[in-house]
Design a protein around this motif. Structure first.
Motif, short mmCIF file in Angstrom:
data_model
loop_
_atom_site.label_atom_id
_atom_site.label_comp_id
_atom_site.label_asym_id
_atom_site.label_seq_id
_atom_site.Cartn_x
_atom_site.Cartn_y
_atom_site.Cartn_z
N GLU A 79 0.84 -1.20 0.00
CA GLU A 79 0.00 0.00 0.00
C GLU A 79 0.88 1.26 0.00
OE1 GLU A 79 -4.01 1.43 0.10
OE2 GLU A 79 -3.45 -0.67 0.37
N PRO A 84 -3.37 -2.29 -4.03
CA PRO A 84 -3.62 -1.21 -3.08
C PRO A 84 -5.04 -0.68 -3.20
CG PRO A 84 -1.52 -0.91 -4.16
CD PRO A 84 -2.21 -2.05 -4.86
N SER A 85 -5.62 -0.29 -2.07
CA SER A 85 -7.02 0.10 -2.06
C SER A 85 -7.25 1.61 -2.12
CB SER A 85 -7.69 -0.46 -0.81
OG SER A 85 -7.01 -0.02 0.34
#
Length: 143
Positions: free
Chosen positions: A55, A90-91
């Protein structure tokens, strides 16, 4: 005080002689060795740290984070008998500096957890990696 239990619990699972099942070969409770349990816990902490590192790599790309992610993936694979960890996308691709700081705090905590388990296990490579990641995230936080 209390009165001792005189009857067997209705919740106790027993295996009749000649039956097979989860409890038959290991006695009353299934179990792993302490080392196997610690390996599982350490792999879990390092996998969580790898997820946070991925992330961070998406938000603040750097060669140092790329190398750290590779080292983490290698250690997880070692602990899991060569099976590579699953890696998620990754969010939050456009998150701000507050989110980056929160990720560094989370990574610092996860590295500390991994360090504790690696020390209990006596896993020197795991200890070194966890300590290095903990120091890197502390430096990023200004601690």
């Amino acid at each position: 005080m209390y009165e001792p239990i005189r009857n067997k619990s209705v919740h106790t699972m027993t295996v009749q002689s000649g039956q097979s099942g989860l409890y038959a070969s290991h006695g009353r409770f299934p179990h792993r060795s302490r080392e196997a349990e610690l390996d599982i816990r350490l792999a879990g902490h390092l996998t969580a740290l790898l997820t946070v590192t991925d992330e961070l790599r998406a938000l603040t790309p750097s060669v140092e984070l790329d190398a750290a992610a590779n080292r983490l993936a290698t250690q997880v694979a070692r602990l899991r008998d060569g099976r590579a960890p699953l890696r998620a996308e990754p969010s939050f691709p456009g998150a701000g500096p507050g989110h980056v700081e929160a990720l560094h705090r989370r990574a610092h905590t996860l590295a500390g957890n991994a360090l504790v388990v690696a020390t209990a296990r006596g896993d020197i490579p795991g200890e070194a990696l966890a300590a290095a990641r903990m120091a890197a995230h502390a430096a990023a936080l200004g601690l």
